[in-house]
Scaffold this motif. Structure first.
Motif, PDB file in Angstrom:
ATOM      1  N   UNK A 141       0.907  -1.063  -0.054  1.00 10.69           N
ATOM      2  CA  UNK A 141      -0.055   0.012   0.102  1.00 10.69           C
ATOM      3  C   UNK A 141       0.753   1.085   0.041  1.00 10.69           C
ATOM      4  N   UNK A 142       0.585   2.155  -0.901  1.00 12.06           N
ATOM      5  CA  UNK A 142       1.263   3.332  -0.925  1.00 12.06           C
ATOM      6  C   UNK A 142       1.151   4.195   0.188  1.00 12.06           C
ATOM      7  N   UNK A 143       2.319   4.613   0.866  1.00 15.02           N
ATOM      8  CA  UNK A 143       2.006   5.386   2.375  1.00 15.02           C
ATOM      9  C   UNK A 143       2.574   6.819   2.248  1.00 15.02           C
ATOM     10  N   UNK A 144       3.671   7.158   1.165  1.00 10.56           N
ATOM     11  CA  UNK A 144       4.215   8.335   0.996  1.00 10.56           C
ATOM     12  C   UNK A 144       4.372   8.663  -0.528  1.00 10.56           C
ATOM     13  N   UNK A 145       3.815   9.864  -0.676  1.00 13.33           N
ATOM     14  CA  UNK A 145       4.018  10.266  -2.408  1.00 13.33           C
ATOM     15  C   UNK A 145       4.531  11.842  -2.439  1.00 13.33           C
TER      16      UNK A 145
ATOM     17  N   UNK B 134      -1.015  20.268  -0.732  1.00 10.58           N
ATOM     18  CA  UNK B 134      -0.258  21.248   0.075  1.00 10.58           C
ATOM     19  C   UNK B 134       1.233  20.824  -0.134  1.00 10.58           C
ATOM     20  N   UNK B 135       2.192  21.513   0.152  1.00 12.53           N
ATOM     21  CA  UNK B 135       3.499  21.140   0.274  1.00 12.53           C
ATOM     22  C   UNK B 135       3.641  19.971   1.223  1.00 12.53           C
ATOM     23  N   UNK B 136       2.942  19.889   2.591  1.00 14.55           N
ATOM     24  CA  UNK B 136       2.801  18.757   3.113  1.00 14.55           C
ATOM     25  C   UNK B 136       1.390  18.255   3.481  1.00 14.55           C
ATOM     26  N   UNK B 137       0.935  17.097   2.978  1.00 12.98           N
ATOM     27  CA  UNK B 137      -0.669  16.813   3.734  1.00 12.98           C
ATOM     28  C   UNK B 137      -0.489  15.643   4.225  1.00 12.98           C
TER      29      UNK B 137
ATOM     30  N   UNK C  25       5.197  18.496  -8.406  1.00 10.58           N
ATOM     31  CA  UNK C  25       5.327  19.938  -7.819  1.00 10.58           C
ATOM     32  C   UNK C  25       6.151  20.200  -6.524  1.00 10.58           C
ATOM     33  N   UNK C  26       6.480  18.877  -5.989  1.00 14.24           N
ATOM     34  CA  UNK C  26       7.165  19.004  -4.626  1.00 14.24           C
ATOM     35  C   UNK C  26       6.464  18.611  -3.393  1.00 14.24           C
ATOM     36  N   UNK C  27       5.284  18.564  -3.579  1.00 14.40           N
ATOM     37  CA  UNK C  27       4.207  18.266  -2.508  1.00 14.40           C
ATOM     38  C   UNK C  27       4.328  16.889  -2.017  1.00 14.40           C
ATOM     39  N   UNK C  28       4.305  16.651  -0.746  1.00 16.56           N
ATOM     40  CA  UNK C  28       4.314  15.423  -0.044  1.00 16.56           C
ATOM     41  C   UNK C  28       3.108  15.079   0.529  1.00 16.56           C
ATOM     42  N   UNK C  29       2.759  13.829   0.381  1.00 12.46           N
ATOM     43  CA  UNK C  29       1.434  13.380   0.983  1.00 12.46           C
ATOM     44  C   UNK C  29       1.727  12.101   1.705  1.00 12.46           C
ATOM     45  N   UNK C  30       1.422  12.075   2.941  1.00 18.01           N
ATOM     46  CA  UNK C  30       1.592  10.829   3.772  1.00 18.01           C
ATOM     47  C   UNK C  30       0.049  10.590   4.131  1.00 18.01           C
ATOM     48  N   UNK C  31      -0.110   9.182   3.516  1.00 13.60           N
ATOM     49  CA  UNK C  31      -1.708   8.458   3.730  1.00 13.60           C
ATOM     50  C   UNK C  31      -2.826   9.249   2.628  1.00 13.60           C
ATOM     51  N   UNK C  32      -2.077  10.105   1.669  1.00 13.75           N
ATOM     52  CA  UNK C  32      -2.948  10.551   0.710  1.00 13.75           C
ATOM     53  C   UNK C  32      -1.964  10.438  -0.718  1.00 13.75           C
ATOM     54  N   UNK C  33      -2.855  10.049  -1.778  1.00 11.20           N
ATOM     55  CA  UNK C  33      -1.788  10.042  -3.044  1.00 11.20           C
ATOM     56  C   UNK C  33      -1.982  11.179  -3.877  1.00 11.20           C
ATOM     57  N   UNK C  34      -2.959  12.488  -3.270  1.00 10.33           N
ATOM     58  CA  UNK C  34      -3.097  13.381  -4.060  1.00 10.33           C
ATOM     59  C   UNK C  34      -2.913  14.837  -3.071  1.00 10.33           C
TER      60      UNK C  34
END
Length: 163
Positions: A107-111, A127-130, A115-124
């Motif tokens: 399961x994807x955990x970090x993306x 914000x810069x960190x979501x 654009x350099x935005x980081x998602x933890x627990x989200x694939x979209x």
């Protein structure tokens, strides 16, 4: 160029004494820039028909106590837009879900998106960190927030930001 194969099945590139199954050594006198030690390519036979979704991955696996190979984690680089001049890439980190007896599902955990935005627990991430979920800090959290316009105040254990 030096390459070595040992009797114990170790391969060395740039070294005659590999210390692991694959040991790559780059010795030079240049320390002013990064050196690509490994390049992974995914080349399409007919790239004209490509619009994106081209993946390159590093898969980590191990054998469990029943000698079954189990997928543990994966790092993927994805070309999501393959249009010349508009290429966009993302990097994902995935880990194994609890085993359902089928060799493991990742399961994807970090993306990190193009654009350099980081998602933890989200694939979209938008914000810069979501972060989708709770964040726990087990020590002192020093946060420096520069707000122009909205106000910030502490209310009980919460921090409230308002216009």
């Amino acid at each position: 160029a030096v390459m070595a194969w040992t009797n114990s099945g170790m391969v060395g590139i740039g070294t005659t004494r590999p210390a692991s199954k694959l040991h790559i050594n780059n010795s030079d006198s240049e320390n002013t820039s990064a050196t690509n030690i490994l390049t992974l390519d995914h080349v399409l036979k007919n790239p004209v028909n490509s619009s994106g979704g081209i993946w390159l991955s590093i898969l980590f696996r191990a054998s469990d106590n029943a000698s079954q190979t189990y997928s543990i984690a994966n790092i993927s680089a994805i070309l999501v837009n393959a249009t010349n001049g508009s290429q966009t890439g993302i990097l994902t980190f995935s880990t194994a879900l609890p085993d359902a007896g089928d060799g493991g599902h990742l399961k994807e955990r970090i993306r990190i998106d193009g654009n350099g935005s980081v998602g933890i627990g989200t694939t979209k991430p938008t914000q810069k960190l979501e972060v989708a979920g709770n964040i726990y800090v087990n020590n002192t959290l020093n946060a420096f927030i520069n707000l122009s316009g909205p106000s910030m105040m502490k209310s009980g254990n919460d921090i409230v930001i308002s216009d």
